[in-house]
Motif scaffolding. Structure first.
Motif, PDB file in Angstrom:
ATOM      1  N   ALA A   1      50.356 100.161  60.971  1.00 54.96           N
ATOM      2  CA  ALA A   1      50.993  99.542  62.134  1.00 54.96           C
ATOM      3  C   ALA A   1      50.420  98.155  62.399  1.00 54.96           C
ATOM      4  O   ALA A   1      51.165  97.218  62.720  1.00 54.96           O
ATOM      5  N   LEU A   2      49.104  98.010  62.263  1.00 53.92           N
ATOM      6  CA  LEU A   2      48.491  96.706  62.506  1.00 53.92           C
ATOM      7  C   LEU A   2      48.925  95.690  61.452  1.00 53.92           C
ATOM      8  O   LEU A   2      49.215  94.535  61.773  1.00 53.92           O
ATOM      9  N   ALA A   3      48.980  96.119  60.185  1.00 58.35           N
ATOM     10  CA  ALA A   3      49.382  95.210  59.114  1.00 58.35           C
ATOM     11  C   ALA A   3      50.805  94.719  59.323  1.00 58.35           C
ATOM     12  O   ALA A   3      51.119  93.546  59.094  1.00 58.35           O
ATOM     13  N   LEU A   4      51.678  95.604  59.780  1.00 61.41           N
ATOM     14  CA  LEU A   4      53.073  95.221  60.003  1.00 61.41           C
ATOM     15  C   LEU A   4      53.217  94.303  61.206  1.00 61.41           C
ATOM     16  O   LEU A   4      54.202  93.559  61.312  1.00 61.41           O
TER      17      LEU A   4
ATOM     18  N   ALA B   1      45.148  97.263  54.007  1.00 61.33           N
ATOM     19  CA  ALA B   1      45.192  96.409  52.825  1.00 61.33           C
ATOM     20  C   ALA B   1      46.467  96.653  52.012  1.00 61.33           C
ATOM     21  O   ALA B   1      47.139  95.706  51.584  1.00 61.33           O
ATOM     22  N   ILE B   2      46.814  97.912  51.820  1.00 63.76           N
ATOM     23  CA  ILE B   2      48.015  98.237  51.034  1.00 63.76           C
ATOM     24  C   ILE B   2      49.271  97.740  51.746  1.00 63.76           C
ATOM     25  O   ILE B   2      50.163  97.132  51.129  1.00 63.76           O
ATOM     26  N   SER B   3      49.350  97.981  53.043  1.00 64.52           N
ATOM     27  CA  SER B   3      50.528  97.553  53.813  1.00 64.52           C
ATOM     28  C   SER B   3      50.655  96.038  53.831  1.00 64.52           C
ATOM     29  O   SER B   3      51.767  95.499  53.790  1.00 64.52           O
ATOM     30  N   ALA B   4      49.512  95.340  53.902  1.00 67.69           N
ATOM     31  CA  ALA B   4      49.558  93.874  53.913  1.00 67.69           C
ATOM     32  C   ALA B   4      50.103  93.347  52.594  1.00 67.69           C
ATOM     33  O   ALA B   4      50.889  92.391  52.576  1.00 67.69           O
ATOM     34  N   PHE B   5      49.699  93.947  51.489  1.00 67.96           N
ATOM     35  CA  PHE B   5      50.210  93.521  50.185  1.00 67.96           C
ATOM     36  C   PHE B   5      51.720  93.727  50.097  1.00 67.96           C
ATOM     37  O   PHE B   5      52.448  92.861  49.606  1.00 67.96           O
ATOM     38  N   ILE B   6      52.180  94.875  50.561  1.00 72.00           N
ATOM     39  CA  ILE B   6      53.612  95.162  50.497  1.00 72.00           C
ATOM     40  C   ILE B   6      54.390  94.245  51.427  1.00 72.00           C
ATOM     41  O   ILE B   6      55.488  93.783  51.095  1.00 72.00           O
TER      42      ILE B   6
END
Length: 204
Positions: free
Chosen positions: A32-35, A107-112
């Motif tokens: 949620a934070l990455a998005l 980290a994974i969500s930020a990459f995507i």
């Protein structure tokens, strides 16, 4: 080998549920934070990753150091093991799992978010290859650490005088997890940089 993985059935499931729930909750919050990251924060992160990939493509990316890589891989399992030797681990281990799930998911969500489907490939190469081994090892250590911390808490409170769980099987599981983590370090040192270099052209 069966005895190595033989944990008290009535206590195994609650410990597994608690660690899995903590890890999942941290993962949800990290995603949620990455998005929600946008503006300067998102631009800074994108610039950092893009620079890293550009260096990899031009073969200027330095190889990771052995000690820093070993610490990066072993710090979470090591803290989990240490927590298992104290009654505090009953709370500390779930907190560690939530933190680990949060950082990994972020980290994974930020990459995507930055690269779309291709970001999933980059995330798998960066975190997934070693995660296949390191995450299960972390759960093995976390579950047995929770069970050990529970026994220590009961002994400390005087409500029960059970035999301490630090037997041969306990340390054998720790040794097997250490072998898996050693393989993760080798992958981080020699496998992951080469694979990232091979796909870096897709992102720059």
């Amino acid at each position: 080998m069966v005895r190595v993985w033989d944990l008290p059935g009535g206590e195994l499931l609650p410990a597994l549920v608690v660690t899995a729930a903590a890890f999942s909750l941290g993962g949800i919050l990290g995603c949620a934070l990455a998005l929600s990251v946008s503006g300067g924060g998102g631009d800074s992160l994108s610039s950092y990753v893009s620079g890293y990939l550009a260096a990899a493509q031009s073969t200027e990316m330095p190889l990771p150091g052995v000690l820093s890589t070993a610490w990066s891989v072993a710090r979470w399992p090591l803290l989990t093991v240490l927590m298992g030797f104290t009654a505090i681990g009953l709370i500390g281990i779930p907190v560690l799992f939530a933190t680990r799930g949060f950082l990994l998911s972020f980290a994974i969500s930020a990459f995507i978010q930055m690269f779309g489907i291709k970001g999933g490939l980059l995330a798998f190469l960066t975190f997934g290859l070693t995660g296949i081994l390191s995450v299960p090892a972390l759960f093995v250590l976390g579950v047995q650490g929770m069970l050990a911390a529970r026994v220590l808490l009961r002994r400390f409170s005087g409500s029960e005088r059970r035999v301490l769980p630090f037997d041969r099987a306990y340390f054998t599981r720790c040794g097997l997890c250490a072998c898996a983590l050693t393989l993760c370090v080798l992958l981080e040192l020699f496998g992951v940089p080469m694979l990232i270099r091979s796909v870096s052209g897709l992102f720059v």
